[in-house]
Motif scaffolding. Structure first.
Motif, PDB file in Angstrom:
ATOM      1  N   VAL A   1      58.485  85.175  25.375  1.00 37.48           N
ATOM      2  CA  VAL A   1      59.886  85.596  25.253  1.00 37.48           C
ATOM      3  C   VAL A   1      60.492  85.037  23.962  1.00 37.48           C
ATOM      4  O   VAL A   1      60.026  84.029  23.426  1.00 37.48           O
ATOM      5  N   ALA A   2      61.516  85.720  23.492  1.00 35.46           N
ATOM      6  CA  ALA A   2      62.232  85.245  22.309  1.00 35.46           C
ATOM      7  C   ALA A   2      63.107  84.078  22.748  1.00 35.46           C
ATOM      8  O   ALA A   2      64.061  84.246  23.496  1.00 35.46           O
ATOM      9  N   SER A   3      62.788  82.881  22.280  1.00 36.07           N
ATOM     10  CA  SER A   3      63.497  81.697  22.775  1.00 36.07           C
ATOM     11  C   SER A   3      64.965  81.711  22.380  1.00 36.07           C
ATOM     12  O   SER A   3      65.795  81.112  23.043  1.00 36.07           O
ATOM     13  N   CYS A   4      65.294  82.438  21.305  1.00 36.44           N
ATOM     14  CA  CYS A   4      66.687  82.451  20.858  1.00 36.44           C
ATOM     15  C   CYS A   4      67.569  83.274  21.777  1.00 36.44           C
ATOM     16  O   CYS A   4      68.777  83.120  21.779  1.00 36.44           O
ATOM     17  N   ARG A   5      66.979  84.174  22.551  1.00 35.56           N
ATOM     18  CA  ARG A   5      67.776  85.045  23.400  1.00 35.56           C
ATOM     19  C   ARG A   5      67.425  84.912  24.878  1.00 35.56           C
ATOM     20  O   ARG A   5      67.761  85.773  25.673  1.00 35.56           O
TER      21      ARG A   5
ATOM     22  N   PRO B   1      60.516  78.176  15.074  1.00 34.18           N
ATOM     23  CA  PRO B   1      61.155  78.705  13.867  1.00 34.18           C
ATOM     24  C   PRO B   1      62.010  79.921  14.228  1.00 34.18           C
ATOM     25  O   PRO B   1      61.640  80.700  15.094  1.00 34.18           O
ATOM     26  N   ALA B   2      63.146  80.054  13.581  1.00 37.83           N
ATOM     27  CA  ALA B   2      64.050  81.170  13.883  1.00 37.83           C
ATOM     28  C   ALA B   2      64.448  81.859  12.585  1.00 37.83           C
ATOM     29  O   ALA B   2      65.156  81.277  11.771  1.00 37.83           O
ATOM     30  N   MET B   3      63.997  83.057  12.391  1.00 39.72           N
ATOM     31  CA  MET B   3      64.293  83.761  11.150  1.00 39.72           C
ATOM     32  C   MET B   3      65.484  84.705  11.268  1.00 39.72           C
ATOM     33  O   MET B   3      66.042  85.121  10.271  1.00 39.72           O
ATOM     34  N   CYS B   4      65.827  85.117  12.484  1.00 42.83           N
ATOM     35  CA  CYS B   4      66.933  86.077  12.586  1.00 42.83           C
ATOM     36  C   CYS B   4      68.117  85.517  13.365  1.00 42.83           C
ATOM     37  O   CYS B   4      69.252  85.872  13.116  1.00 42.83           O
ATOM     38  N   TYR B   5      67.871  84.624  14.306  1.00 46.11           N
ATOM     39  CA  TYR B   5      68.956  84.054  15.092  1.00 46.11           C
ATOM     40  C   TYR B   5      69.833  83.181  14.198  1.00 46.11           C
ATOM     41  O   TYR B   5      69.338  82.529  13.288  1.00 46.11           O
ATOM     42  N   TYR B   6      71.122  83.191  14.466  1.00 49.20           N
ATOM     43  CA  TYR B   6      72.047  82.358  13.711  1.00 49.20           C
ATOM     44  C   TYR B   6      73.165  81.959  14.646  1.00 49.20           C
ATOM     45  O   TYR B   6      73.894  82.806  15.140  1.00 49.20           O
TER      46      TYR B   6
ATOM     47  N   SER C   1      73.260  87.931  17.159  1.00 46.06           N
ATOM     48  CA  SER C   1      72.068  87.793  16.328  1.00 46.06           C
ATOM     49  C   SER C   1      70.889  87.331  17.174  1.00 46.06           C
ATOM     50  O   SER C   1      71.054  86.843  18.284  1.00 46.06           O
ATOM     51  N   GLY C   2      69.705  87.492  16.618  1.00 43.55           N
ATOM     52  CA  GLY C   2      68.493  87.014  17.286  1.00 43.55           C
ATOM     53  C   GLY C   2      67.737  88.114  17.993  1.00 43.55           C
ATOM     54  O   GLY C   2      68.217  89.242  18.127  1.00 43.55           O
ATOM     55  N   GLY C   3      66.533  87.764  18.387  1.00 43.05           N
ATOM     56  CA  GLY C   3      65.697  88.702  19.142  1.00 43.05           C
ATOM     57  C   GLY C   3      64.846  89.620  18.301  1.00 43.05           C
ATOM     58  O   GLY C   3      63.955  90.276  18.818  1.00 43.05           O
ATOM     59  N   LYS C   4      65.101  89.687  17.013  1.00 40.35           N
ATOM     60  CA  LYS C   4      64.449  90.720  16.219  1.00 40.35           C
ATOM     61  C   LYS C   4      63.169  90.284  15.504  1.00 40.35           C
ATOM     62  O   LYS C   4      62.193  90.995  15.479  1.00 40.35           O
ATOM     63  N   CYS C   5      63.190  89.081  14.906  1.00 35.19           N
ATOM     64  CA  CYS C   5      62.059  88.731  14.048  1.00 35.19           C
ATOM     65  C   CYS C   5      60.823  88.362  14.851  1.00 35.19           C
ATOM     66  O   CYS C   5      59.714  88.521  14.392  1.00 35.19           O
ATOM     67  N   ARG C   6      60.997  87.830  16.035  1.00 38.56           N
ATOM     68  CA  ARG C   6      59.928  87.444  16.956  1.00 38.56           C
ATOM     69  C   ARG C   6      59.159  86.199  16.524  1.00 38.56           C
ATOM     70  O   ARG C   6      58.079  85.938  17.042  1.00 38.56           O
ATOM     71  N   THR C   7      59.693  85.432  15.568  1.00 38.06           N
ATOM     72  CA  THR C   7      58.982  84.206  15.202  1.00 38.06           C
ATOM     73  C   THR C   7      59.217  83.103  16.230  1.00 38.06           C
ATOM     74  O   THR C   7      58.465  82.153  16.288  1.00 38.06           O
ATOM     75  N   CYS C   8      60.271  83.243  17.019  1.00 40.20           N
ATOM     76  CA  CYS C   8      60.626  82.162  17.937  1.00 40.20           C
ATOM     77  C   CYS C   8      60.020  82.358  19.321  1.00 40.20           C
ATOM     78  O   CYS C   8      60.413  81.697  20.267  1.00 40.20           O
ATOM     79  N   LEU C   9      59.065  83.267  19.443  1.00 42.31           N
ATOM     80  CA  LEU C   9      58.449  83.533  20.746  1.00 42.31           C
ATOM     81  C   LEU C   9      57.878  82.252  21.353  1.00 42.31           C
ATOM     82  O   LEU C   9      57.250  81.453  20.660  1.00 42.31           O
TER      83      LEU C   9
HETATM   84  S1  FES Z   1      64.902  83.942  15.888  1.00 45.09           S
HETATM   85 FE1  FES Z   1      64.223  85.943  15.501  1.00 45.09          FE
HETATM   86  S2  FES Z   1      63.607  86.550  17.467  1.00 45.09           S
HETATM   87 FE2  FES Z   1      64.414  84.610  17.864  1.00 45.09          FE
END
Ligand code: FES
Ligand SMILES: Cc1cc2nc3c(=O)[nH]c(=O)nc-3n(C[C@H](O)[C@H](O)[C@H](O)COP(=O)(O)O)c2cc1C
Ligand code: SF4
Ligand code: SF4
Ligand code: FES
Lengths: 166, 452, 370
Positions: free
Chosen positions: C76-80, C39-44, C50-58
């Motif tokens: 790790v944050a998979s989005c970044r 799940p990705a709440m901040c990456y777009y 964008s990304g790296g902040k919400c940490r749901t995609c760890l």
């Molecule tokens: S989507 Fe938020 S940290 Fe990766």
């Protein structure tokens, strides 16, 4: 409309020149310090917009920064701000008692200003004077090894200074 | 015999803050040596040989860090000196800058030469409001005497040093937050990679080093990396500044060579001078507020029963369960009348206040921990709160963008790990805990030695 | 052969695929699809930085690459984090990941008002989805939830700051799509907020897109004529020849009966906008005659509408009926807070039972927009 004096404007140019061409945003923190000193110890929206125009930034960029850092006051404060540290090492040396003493002595709570507009009491987190605790920041300098007697003397000193300057 | 002093040796010479005395006492020799007789790579090589480890907290080998710096053609590189010093218990960099400003400037010139930085910045915390004046005066004096500016010592090397004042944010000590702040932005740590060595300030390759690290380059160049590495033990080479505070007779900044014991450091008259009013030692946070707190018995001796020494290896002996860390050298002592719960609460408040708020575990978790600790401290805690605290810190640790999340979690974890009795006592005695302390309890009792 | 781009092999939850170098773990996992995608709440995808902040995609990296097979020490944050050749990643097959993700979700919820029954985003909120999958029954947070001073962002956009998860997407959107950003993140730490500092309305031609990128109900459409029950609406794809050069004119129209209640950009299966649209298309064009209709929208993967989460509960006595068939909507029912929105006079915390939509009956469709 507020405006820096020519001398301060020169200072701004000098600060901007420290950074590479086109990176004048880097001057934001130092110039905000300057604005706070110049325009009454706090940053009004007008002052921030002025800084934004000087550095060619969008006002929101300035607001974002000014609200992030704890040293920028976004509301008017007393002429003398007692910023007393309350973090662990200072607490171990009695900062809680010093804060209580100041509260009672000035009859204000944390975050409040005396009715005469002279003193504001603020608690802050570690200022890097842990070995000289308890301590507070007063203007540019630290007052260290605080005791009730020392606090009394500082308050007296501020009052004398005010009287001398008015 | 006291430790060898490499940094503070001249601190008490009258007038050492000014250029003339500093130069007369042998200042700026390292600049002459480096610029005239060495190549930048040779300087880096000496620093590598010295075994110097970063003094800002993480202890990363400085020479290695320098050799990682990317050097693309035509792109400027920057050295930034981290003088943000905001970790509770730490005030050593302030001491260096206030009393020996030229030592830092000297170290900065040599390091800038090694890294090819033509504009070097000192990022200093905003609250040290009077120190920029001291540093700027030292910079002006150095410039007037030909140590800075264009074509230094006729070598063709140009260098300027600028002081950049922060404005109140512990997080700006984290190197990528510092870079953001230097760019005039909010101090939000960056997501790595890219690392500053590749993409730092203004997207250029950047090295960020602590004040003390950069000052230590001066004796390394003067005496040679080899000689420097012989001081100390193992991977803890050279000397280290410690700022001692809390319940001790002689708080202040001390330089040690990392061979003395923790016990000697606390009780010897040459250092902390023991604990005031004849009180006994209860606990200590040996490396700044982020590192694990240790009860007296585990502090003075390792779990193996060996004497604990003031260096990187010995302080971390036993890992997080039974050891701590050298950290930033902020040495905080608690006497028998101090309350570990209250101390932990003030630290939790600190981290909540200083979280930048970018990532969810740190933004939300730090505030949650503070609220629970407040309840426990003020007699409103439940016994389930202690396990809840443990679980929250566990969920922050390792899951955040920058190490501030870990730094917030560790003190809470260590306090519960070693002082659980005291937390439980608070919960079980909500009224008594408002009027008196848990005291020393068993925290100084000799430990059963577990054979290795 | 030699000049053909070498692809990287990456294994995620035991499924191996090949992707181009420079692909993030998240994008690689999305290629596999299904539950393997974190799940990705901040990456777009469309928003730089964008990304790296919400940490749901760890995720857990069990092996860094063929060249350096060591595991990464932390999640790790998979989005970044980009894939390396031979990398082995564990998402839902890692207990550590599930544990950490549960922790992150709990953190995201402790200060959330849980006002789903009165939230416009209900039914298409990513946080709601996430909490079904990872949330715990009940909360361990016993403190007053955070509140903020209300800010007015003008005639188009409604801000409910208490719902914001500080993903920064709206800030990136304003930075990258409009010439002049007037809102941003103010203050810091747990008091950070989205605001303009001075009361200023957001009126740039493209600012409406921040509504679509917001993963929660923090930014909603003030011109939406029927609040908080998207599952009553019929999404239909449509387009028009928009005169704005940067506007795609490709939208989803949300109908009830014959009436267009809302216009949004079209979203892909990950809930991301396919093409940006301008304010005029979004806010002003609400007549069928304005549009060329293409046909019914395929409902998104992420949406609780499609996943049929609204099942087996004390049902709001509305058409919710039609879309049920899954797990109990804990969030929808479990409200213990004062509503900050729409009906501040209803004190949800005083209800003896969980609140549901009947508590808001008197203020249904005709609710004023402000
Ligand atoms: S989507 Fe938020 S940290 Fe990766
Ligand atoms: C939250 C946080 C605060 C930090 N504060 C400081 C600081 O005040 N001073 C400092 O030198 N390093 C600080 N650091 C460490 C820096 O990120 C960086 O590692 C250091 O400046 C590198 O210099 P060194 O290798 O010379 O130690 C901090 C790190 C974190 C995560
Ligand atoms: S860990 Fe805390 S300080 Fe570091 S980036 Fe995340 S929120 Fe900011
Ligand atoms: S308002 Fe929405 S888009 Fe903006 S930061 Fe908050 S949650 Fe993200
Ligand atoms: S704790 Fe007060 S100055 Fe450091």
């Amino acid at each position: 409309m507020i405006k820096f004096s020519d001398e301060k404007l020169k200072k701004v140019d000098e600060i901007v020149a420290r950074y590479p061409q086109g990176k004048q945003k880097s001057a934001l923190l130092p110039v905000l310090h300057l604005a706070q000193e110049e325009f009454g110890g706090w940053l009004s929206t007008e002052a921030m917009d002025y800084v934004a125009s000087l550095l060619k930034l969008e006002p929101i960029e300035v607001y974002e920064v000014a609200t992030f850092y704890s040293m920028y006051n976004l509301k008017p404060v007393g002429r003398y701000m007692f910023e007393v540290c309350q973090t662990g090492p200072c607490m171990l040396r009695g900062s809680d008692q010093i804060i209580d003493y100041i509260k009672q002595k000035l009859n204000i709570g944390i975050g409040e200003t005396t009715p005469d507009g002279l003193f504001t009491l603020k608690t802050v987190e570690c200022l890097g004077a842990c070995g000289y605790a308890p301590m507070m920041q007063l203007g540019k300098h630290f007052r260290e090894h605080l005791t009730p007697e020392k606090v009394d003397a500082i308050i007296e000193e501020c009052r004398r200074n005010t009287a001398a300057n008015n | 015999m006291g430790s060898r002093k490499l940094l503070l040796e001249k601190a008490h010479v009258p007038g050492i803050r000014g250029y003339d005395v500093y130069r007369r006492e042998g200042g700026y020799r390292s600049v002459e040596k480096a610029l005239k007789t060495m190549s930048p790579d040779q300087v880096t090589e000496e620093v590598k040989k010295s075994g110097l480890r970063g003094r800002g907290g993480a202890g990363f080998p400085t020479g290695m860090k320098w050799s990682f710096l990317a050097k693309p053609e035509g792109v400027p590189r920057y050295l930034v000196c981290n003088a943000d010093e905001s970790e509770p218990g730490t005030f050593k960099d302030r001491y260096l800058m206030e009393f020996l400003p030229h030592l830092l400037i000297e170290g900065l010139i040599v390091s800038s030469f090694a890294l090819g930085s033509k504009s070097t910045y000192i990022y200093i915390r905003g609250e040290y409001a009077w120190i920029p004046d001291i540093l700027e005066q030292a910079i002006a004096e150095a410039k007037n005497n030909g140590w800075l500016g264009k074509n230094i010592l006729g070598t063709g090397f140009d260098c300027e040093i600028y002081v950049h004042r922060g404005a109140g944010a512990y997080i700006c000590g984290e190197e990528t937050a510092l870079i953001e702040s230097l760019e005039g932005k909010r101090g939000n740590p960056r997501i790595k990679p890219p690392f500053p060595a590749v993409k730092g300030v203004w997207d250029c390759p950047t090295v960020v080093n602590n004040v003390e690290t950069l000052a230590a380059v001066v004796p390394i160049i003067n005496e040679g990396g080899e000689a420097y590495s012989k001081i100390g033990v193992g991977k803890s080479t050279g000397t280290k500044l410690l700022s001692a505070c809390g319940n001790i007779n002689k708080p202040g900044v001390y330089e040690i060579d990392m061979t003395i014991s923790v016990e000697e450091f606390i009780f010897s008259d040459e250092y902390c001078g023991g604990i005031p009013n004849g009180k006994r030692l209860k606990a200590c946070i040996p490396g700044g507020s982020s590192v694990p707190i240790l009860p007296a018995n585990l502090l003075l001796k390792t779990a193996k029963g060996e004497t604990r020494i003031m260096n990187y290896e010995s302080l971390s002996d036993g890992g997080f369960a039974k050891g701590s860390m050298m950290g930033s050298g902020g040495f905080i002592v608690l006497d028998e009348d101090q309350c570990v719960v209250r101390n932990t609460l003030t630290l939790a408040r600190f981290y909540r206040h200083e979280s930048c708020g970018q990532c969810s575990p740190c933004r939300e978790g730090t505030g949650w921990m503070e609220k629970i600790l407040k309840n426990i401290e003020y007699g409103k805690g439940k016994s389930s709160d202690i396990d809840l605290l443990w679980d929250i810190q566990r969920k922050i640790e390792g899951n955040t963008i920058c190490p501030l999340g870990d730094a917030a979690a560790w003190p809470v974890a260590a306090a519960i790990r070693h002082f659980r009795d005291e937390f439980e006592w608070h919960v079980a005695n909500p009224i008594a805990s408002q009027n008196r302390n848990f005291g020393l309890a068993h925290y100084a009792d000799p430990l059963e030695v577990v054979p290795a | 052969m030699a000049d053909e781009k070498k692809l990287f092999k990456v294994t995620i939850d035991n499924i191996t695929i090949e992707v181009e170098p420079g692909t993030s773990i998240l994008q690689a996992a999305r290629k596999i699809g299904g539950d393997v995608a974190p799940p990705a709440m901040c990456y777009y995808t469309k928003l730089k930085g964008s990304g790296g902040k919400c940490r749901t995609c760890l995720v857990e990296v069990a092996s860094g690459s063929t060249a350096d097979p060591r595991p990464m020490p932390k999640l790790v944050a998979s989005c970044r984090t980009n894939v390396m050749d031979g990398m082995v990643v564990k998402n839902i097959t890692s207990e550590k990941v599930i544990d950490a993700r549960n922790g992150v979700v709990e953190m995201l919820l402790i200060n959330h008002p849980l006002d789903c029954p009165i939230c416009d985003q209900a039914g298409e909120c990513h946080l709601q989805d996430l909490s079904y999958e990872h949330g715990k029954e009940g909360t361990r947070y016993e403190f007053e939830r955070r509140t903020f001073k209300k800010h007015d962002l003008g005639p188009y956009i409604q801000l409910h700051m208490t719902r914001c998860i500080l993903c920064y997407r709206c800030v990136f959107t304003a930075d990258q799509l409009t010439e002049k950003r007037v809102h941003g993140v103010l203050d810091r730490g747990d008091h950070s907020e989205i605001a303009t500092y001075i009361e200023k309305s957001l009126e740039n031609d493209f600012i409406g897109n921040i509504i679509d990128v917001c993963p929660v109900g923090a930014l909603t459409d003030k011109t939406f004529r029927f609040k908080n029950r998207v599952w009553f609406l019929n999404p239909v794809d449509a387009h028009r020849d928009c005169s704005h050069p940067k506007c795609s004119g490709k939208v989803t129209l949300w109908y009830r009966g014959e009436e267009v209640f809302r216009v949004t950009a079209r979203k892909d299966q990950w809930g991301e906008v396919e093409d940006w649209i301008c304010n005029e298309c979004r806010f002003e064009k609400k007549a069928t005659a304005d549009w060329t209709i293409e046909g019914p929208t395929k409902v998104n993967r992420h949406s609780v509408i499609s996943q049929g989460h609204y099942v087996g509960v004390v049902r709001p006595q509305e058409a919710l009926y039609d879309v049920m068939g899954g797990r109990a909507p804990r969030l929808l029912m479990d409200i213990h807070d004062v509503s900050e929105v729409n009906r501040p006079e209803i004190d949800l915390s005083k209800l003896e039972r969980p609140a549901h939509s009947t508590d808001f009956e008197s203020n249904g469709a005709d609710r004023p927009t402000k």
